[in-house]
Design a protein around this motif. Structure first.
Motif, mmCIF file in Angstrom:
data_model
loop_
_atom_site.group_PDB
_atom_site.id
_atom_site.type_symbol
_atom_site.label_atom_id
_atom_site.label_comp_id
_atom_site.label_asym_id
_atom_site.label_seq_id
_atom_site.Cartn_x
_atom_site.Cartn_y
_atom_site.Cartn_z
ATOM 1 N N LEU A 26 0.834 -1.195 0.000
ATOM 2 C CA LEU A 26 0.000 0.000 0.000
ATOM 3 C C LEU A 26 0.871 1.247 0.000
ATOM 4 C CD1 LEU A 26 -2.765 -0.855 2.599
ATOM 5 C CD2 LEU A 26 -3.126 -0.246 0.232
ATOM 6 N N GLY A 30 -2.608 4.864 2.128
ATOM 7 C CA GLY A 30 -3.537 3.942 1.480
ATOM 8 C C GLY A 30 -4.378 3.177 2.479
ATOM 9 N N SER A 31 -3.745 2.755 3.557
ATOM 10 C CA SER A 31 -4.462 2.017 4.593
ATOM 11 C C SER A 31 -5.537 2.895 5.224
ATOM 12 C CB SER A 31 -3.476 1.543 5.656
ATOM 13 O OG SER A 31 -4.138 0.813 6.647
ATOM 14 N N GLN A 55 -6.835 5.452 -7.348
ATOM 15 C CA GLN A 55 -6.130 6.315 -6.392
ATOM 16 C C GLN A 55 -4.905 5.627 -5.795
ATOM 17 O OE1 GLN A 55 -8.688 8.207 -3.410
ATOM 18 N NE2 GLN A 55 -10.421 7.780 -4.769
ATOM 19 N N LEU A 56 -5.015 4.309 -5.590
ATOM 20 C CA LEU A 56 -3.931 3.557 -4.956
ATOM 21 C C LEU A 56 -2.957 2.944 -5.961
ATOM 22 C CD1 LEU A 56 -6.117 1.738 -2.282
ATOM 23 C CD2 LEU A 56 -4.578 3.673 -1.901
#
Length: 103
Positions: A26, A30-31, A55-56
């Motif tokens: 990630l 992101g998490s 987005q990630l």
């Protein structure tokens, strides 16, 4: 929480042949993004997952698996602990009976 099913399936891209699989890492934040979406919507729709994937910089499949794993972890956390029974063991060299010296 029940099963989450979409009426539309995302097209599955062909994986490159014979490439070693690596874990998805990630990006920073992101998490936090995934957790915030999960707190509002544990089973996000396909467009939501596609937006998160974009987005990630990940695939929708990776995002989908993250949500599946998160739901599974939440269910397992809330389950009462069952009495753990010892796993059966087959006799091995250390547990095998040794011949008696009474012969």
């Amino acid at each position: 929480i029940g099963e989450c099913r979409d009426t539309m399936e995302a097209p599955r891209p062909q994986a490159p042949p014979a490439s070693p699989k690596t874990r998805w890492k990630l990006p920073p934040g992101g998490s936090l993004l995934l957790e915030s979406v999960y707190s509002v919507q544990p089973c996000p729709s396909l467009p939501t997952r596609a937006s998160l994937a974009e987005q990630l910089k990940a695939t929708t499949r990776q995002v989908t698996v993250w949500f599946q794993n998160k739901r599974s972890r939440d269910v397992n956390i809330h389950k009462p602990d069952k009495q753990k029974l010892p796993s059966p063991r087959l006799p091995g060299p250390e547990t095998a009976r040794k011949p008696s010296s009474a012969d």
